[in-house]
Scaffold this motif. Structure first.
Motif, PDB file in Angstrom:
ATOM      1  N   MET A 504     -88.479  19.416  66.411  1.00  0.00           N
ATOM      2  CA  MET A 504     -87.562  18.695  67.293  1.00  0.00           C
ATOM      3  C   MET A 504     -87.788  17.187  67.201  1.00  0.00           C
ATOM      4  SD  MET A 504     -87.292  20.968  70.775  1.00  0.00           S
ATOM      5  CE  MET A 504     -85.885  19.971  71.313  1.00  0.00           C
ATOM      6  N   ARG A 505     -86.690  16.464  67.349  1.00  0.00           N
ATOM      7  CA  ARG A 505     -86.754  15.008  67.409  1.00  0.00           C
ATOM      8  C   ARG A 505     -85.617  14.523  68.307  1.00  0.00           C
ATOM      9  NH1 ARG A 505     -86.574  10.671  62.356  1.00  0.00           N
ATOM     10  NH2 ARG A 505     -87.534   8.938  63.504  1.00  0.00           N
ATOM     11  N   SER A 506     -85.962  13.719  69.298  1.00  0.00           N
ATOM     12  CA  SER A 506     -84.970  13.154  70.224  1.00  0.00           C
ATOM     13  C   SER A 506     -84.073  14.225  70.828  1.00  0.00           C
ATOM     14  CB  SER A 506     -84.118  12.096  69.507  1.00  0.00           C
ATOM     15  OG  SER A 506     -84.923  11.058  69.007  1.00  0.00           O
ATOM     16  N   GLY A 507     -84.680  15.379  71.157  1.00  0.00           N
ATOM     17  CA  GLY A 507     -83.948  16.422  71.854  1.00  0.00           C
ATOM     18  C   GLY A 507     -83.190  17.393  70.987  1.00  0.00           C
ATOM     19  N   THR A 508     -83.126  17.150  69.688  1.00  0.00           N
ATOM     20  CA  THR A 508     -82.363  18.026  68.805  1.00  0.00           C
ATOM     21  C   THR A 508     -83.287  18.708  67.790  1.00  0.00           C
ATOM     22  OG1 THR A 508     -81.912  16.257  67.210  1.00  0.00           O
ATOM     23  CG2 THR A 508     -80.332  16.563  68.993  1.00  0.00           C
ATOM     24  N   VAL A 509     -82.841  19.850  67.285  1.00  0.00           N
ATOM     25  CA  VAL A 509     -83.579  20.562  66.244  1.00  0.00           C
ATOM     26  C   VAL A 509     -83.196  19.961  64.900  1.00  0.00           C
ATOM     27  CG1 VAL A 509     -83.913  22.784  65.102  1.00  0.00           C
ATOM     28  CG2 VAL A 509     -83.704  22.681  67.593  1.00  0.00           C
ATOM     29  N   VAL A 510     -84.184  19.398  64.189  1.00  0.00           N
ATOM     30  CA  VAL A 510     -83.900  18.788  62.892  1.00  0.00           C
ATOM     31  C   VAL A 510     -84.202  19.739  61.740  1.00  0.00           C
ATOM     32  CG1 VAL A 510     -84.275  16.451  63.743  1.00  0.00           C
ATOM     33  CG2 VAL A 510     -86.193  17.715  62.760  1.00  0.00           C
ATOM     34  N   GLU A 511     -85.015  20.769  62.030  1.00  0.00           N
ATOM     35  CA  GLU A 511     -85.353  21.726  60.975  1.00  0.00           C
ATOM     36  C   GLU A 511     -86.038  22.925  61.611  1.00  0.00           C
ATOM     37  OE1 GLU A 511     -87.703  21.793  56.659  1.00  0.00           O
ATOM     38  OE2 GLU A 511     -87.438  19.919  57.759  1.00  0.00           O
ATOM     39  N   GLN A 512     -85.823  24.106  61.047  1.00  0.00           N
ATOM     40  CA  GLN A 512     -86.546  25.292  61.490  1.00  0.00           C
ATOM     41  C   GLN A 512     -86.661  26.270  60.339  1.00  0.00           C
ATOM     42  OE1 GLN A 512     -84.557  27.953  64.363  1.00  0.00           O
ATOM     43  NE2 GLN A 512     -82.811  26.554  64.300  1.00  0.00           N
ATOM     44  N   GLY A 513     -87.714  27.090  60.402  1.00  0.00           N
ATOM     45  CA  GLY A 513     -87.944  28.056  59.333  1.00  0.00           C
ATOM     46  C   GLY A 513     -89.300  28.695  59.483  1.00  0.00           C
ATOM     47  N   SER A 514     -89.686  29.510  58.509  1.00  0.00           N
ATOM     48  CA  SER A 514     -91.002  30.149  58.533  1.00  0.00           C
ATOM     49  C   SER A 514     -92.091  29.085  58.369  1.00  0.00           C
ATOM     50  CB  SER A 514     -91.113  31.173  57.406  1.00  0.00           C
ATOM     51  OG  SER A 514     -91.113  30.510  56.144  1.00  0.00           O
ATOM     52  N   VAL A 515     -93.323  29.459  58.713  1.00  0.00           N
ATOM     53  CA  VAL A 515     -94.449  28.531  58.551  1.00  0.00           C
ATOM     54  C   VAL A 515     -94.567  28.098  57.096  1.00  0.00           C
ATOM     55  CG1 VAL A 515     -96.964  28.368  58.630  1.00  0.00           C
ATOM     56  CG2 VAL A 515     -95.727  29.384  60.543  1.00  0.00           C
ATOM     57  N   GLU A 516     -94.450  29.043  56.182  1.00  0.00           N
ATOM     58  CA  GLU A 516     -94.577  28.709  54.760  1.00  0.00           C
ATOM     59  C   GLU A 516     -93.490  27.715  54.333  1.00  0.00           C
ATOM     60  OE1 GLU A 516     -94.404  31.752  56.008  1.00  0.00           O
ATOM     61  OE2 GLU A 516     -96.487  32.423  55.764  1.00  0.00           O
ATOM     62  N   GLN A 517     -92.274  27.936  54.787  1.00  0.00           N
ATOM     63  CA  GLN A 517     -91.186  27.047  54.394  1.00  0.00           C
ATOM     64  C   GLN A 517     -91.393  25.639  54.946  1.00  0.00           C
ATOM     65  OE1 GLN A 517     -87.190  28.394  55.410  1.00  0.00           O
ATOM     66  NE2 GLN A 517     -86.561  26.277  55.754  1.00  0.00           N
ATOM     67  N   ILE A 518     -91.764  25.536  56.211  1.00  0.00           N
ATOM     68  CA  ILE A 518     -91.911  24.217  56.838  1.00  0.00           C
ATOM     69  C   ILE A 518     -93.054  23.435  56.203  1.00  0.00           C
ATOM     70  CG2 ILE A 518     -92.479  23.019  58.982  1.00  0.00           C
ATOM     71  CD1 ILE A 518     -89.647  24.104  58.943  1.00  0.00           C
ATOM     72  N   PHE A 519     -94.175  24.094  55.929  1.00  0.00           N
ATOM     73  CA  PHE A 519     -95.342  23.372  55.405  1.00  0.00           C
ATOM     74  C   PHE A 519     -95.277  23.151  53.896  1.00  0.00           C
ATOM     75  CE2 PHE A 519     -97.148  24.351  59.510  1.00  0.00           C
ATOM     76  CZ  PHE A 519     -97.976  23.262  59.763  1.00  0.00           C
ATOM     77  N   GLU A 520     -94.668  24.060  53.188  1.00  0.00           N
ATOM     78  CA  GLU A 520     -94.673  23.952  51.725  1.00  0.00           C
ATOM     79  C   GLU A 520     -93.375  23.369  51.168  1.00  0.00           C
ATOM     80  OE1 GLU A 520     -95.665  27.798  50.204  1.00  0.00           O
ATOM     81  OE2 GLU A 520     -97.466  27.961  51.469  1.00  0.00           O
TER      82      GLU A 520
END
Length: 535
Positions: A504-520
């Motif tokens: 989240m940034r400034s109240g909105t969702v900027v990205e979401q996904g599995s742990v592997e996707q977000i970190f890698e």
């Protein structure tokens, strides 16, 4: 009075350390907080004093400026060669701020909430530098510019509560540097800050130390900070320095078992598996929430949106991590999902429409959704025993239980969180920070909920205790198929506990996904920045 030498030593004469401590011992009554501590700091170097809560770090730091009037103190503390343990109050006032300055852990407790930040810096300059009010104000503005406070001239008239955590810490650093001290003591200066802000503050302190050629004593429990910031470090355990050396030496070849334990104390492992075909325990569609502020035309109050159009779902046994910097809307989202604040959009708990049900029905559902807050000491009543704190929910939601049945439930849940049931008649102040957080988790679990909202539950804890709490939460989730909404700015903890992540940034969702996707494979620059600052 012994004169303080400020001129350089001769070429064949060793330089006088900025600070030299020998056999320092500090006690409060019969309680020994520091025992036989000896160390020194030279001009231009950064020295770290590290250890867990209760190790004696902060007591040592406060002793250096004689800020513990009700303690018993022995040993020697010399600043630029001058012994200060027996110095009169007038001399200590001259040293504080002018020769040695200190930046404290929580700026909100150090800044006066009734005065603007500009006034507080001006008063410090008038007191220590002897400047007039106009010159002090000009110098205050220069200092705020120097520490990188955005729009410094406009912020001079702001009050502390109008600034973010990182901005308040910059103001504290500006105040500490007002009189160009020889030594800056930074006591846990980044503990309560987001990873990106931590990185900025540490870089700022490093730049200022180099530019001003001053020495710095960094007090911290986070060895990740020390690895990149300190030239030398001293490791404290139970009031004693158990290891000392250069940062490279200590991290490469730690000798003491306690040092090795601190270095290895990072949350590890992965989230338990869950059944993706299960129906969600909680889901939200196009959820928005905000706060009414000020007044607009015709007396109407304006709404400041803190959460905008968020859609999510959490299944039994799943952990969804909510990450982002302070002010991103993480905690507001958690409170809105629990119907603790007003919102628009749809919220379903086990297919019950929370957004549309009456308050009496909502009260009956609350036992199945609980929350664990960031500060366990602030959320536990100091006037109630652990037994009374934990059984309070039973008294509200299960009134038919007898005293013996409630006691048995309390004993069982304490055992579940790995606390001795025999301690249930003690008070919160008799427990460590990690133990108090276990008590807060037990209070949430006593009603056997389906969902736990965990709002920064590890941010105030030492690294070793963080790892223990993460292991505990995983174990409880596996045994009880709990759904977690885990709110945090600490991506290392989130990586070890979450199945999916919402950024989240400034109240909105900027990205979401599995742990592997977000970190890698992070997709947005903001997510990449968060990960780079945290790892």
């Amino acid at each position: 009075m012994t004169a303080v030498r400020t001129t350089p030593a001769a070429a064949d004469e060793p330089a006088v350390p900025i600070l030299q401590v020998e056999d320092l011992a500090v006690s409060f009554g019969d309680t020994v907080a520091v025992e036989s501590a000896s160390f020194q700091i030279h001009q231009g170097e950064t020295v770290a004093l590290v250890g867990e809560s209760g190790s004696g770090k902060s007591v040592t730091a406060l002793s250096l400026l004689q800020l513990l009037p009700h303690s018993n103190q022995r040993g020697s503390i010399r600043i630029l060669g001058e012994e200060i343990t027996k110095a009169p109050p007038r001399r200590l006032q001259q040293i504080r701020g002018a020769v040695v300055s200190m930046v404290f852990q929580e700026p909100m407790t150090s800044l006066n909430p009734l005065h603007t930040v500009g006034k507080q810096i001006v008063e410090s300059l008038m007191l220590h530098a002897g400047l007039g009010r106009s010159a002090s104000r000009t110098r205050a503005l220069e200092l705020l510019d120097r520490v990188g406070l955005a729009r410094a001239s406009a912020r001079l008239n702001d009050y502390p509560h109008q600034l973010s955590g990182g901005e308040r810490q910059r103001v504290m650093i500006a105040m500490a540097l007002a009189n160009q001290p020889k030594l800056l003591i930074a006591d846990e200066p980044t503990t309560a800050l987001d990873a990106t802000i931590q990185k900025q503050i540490l870089a700022l302190l490093s730049d200022l130390r180099r530019d001003l050629d001053m020495a710095m004593l960094l007090i911290t429990h986070d060895l990740g900070i020390v690895r990149h910031s300190a030239d030398r470090l001293y490791v404290m355990q139970a009031g004693r320095i158990v290891e000392a050396g250069s940062s490279t030496e200590v991290f490469s070849h730690p000798r003491h078992p306690y040092t090795r334990r601190l270095i290895e104390a990072e949350p590890t492992g992965t989230a338990p598996r869950f059944d993706r075909t299960d129906e969600p325990v909680l889901r939200a569609n196009h959820l928005s929430a905000g706060y009414a502020i000020g007044k607009g035309w015709f007396g109407k109050r304006r709404v400041q949106h803190a959460v905008k159009d968020v859609t999510l779902a959490v299944r039994p046994g799943e952990t969804v991590g909510i990450v982002g910097e302070s002010g991103s809307g993480k905690s507001t989202l958690g409170f809105a999902l629990l119907r603790l604040i007003g919102s628009t959009g749809e919220i379903y708990f086990s297919d019950r429409p929370l957004h549309a049900i009456r308050s009496s029905e909502l009260k009956r559902l609350r036992r199945r959704m609980q929350v664990v807050f960031q500060d366990p000491y602030g959320s536990l009543s100091p006037r109630m025993t652990v037994r009374a704190i934990i059984e309070e929910g039973l008294r509200v939601h299960e009134r038919g239980l007898s005293t013996r049945e409630r006691e048995a439930r309390v004993a069982q849940v304490l055992a579940d969180v790995r606390l001795d049931p025999a301690t249930m008649d003690r008070y919160p102040n008799e427990f460590s920070g990690g133990q108090r957080q276990r008590i807060a988790i037990a209070r949430a679990l006593i009603l056997r909920p389906d969902l736990l909202v965990l709002d920064e539950p590890t941010s105030a804890l030492d690294m070793t205790v963080q790892a223990q709490i993460v292991d505990l939460l995983r174990d409880l989730q596996t045994r009880h198929r709990l759904a977690y909404l885990f709110i945090s700015h600490d991506l290392k903890v989130v990586r070890a506990l979450a199945n999916r992540i919402i950024v989240m940034r400034s109240g909105t969702v900027v990205e979401q996904g599995s742990v592997e996707q977000i970190f890698e494979r992070p997709q947005t620059p903001y997510t990449r920045e968060l990960i780079a600052a945290a790892l």
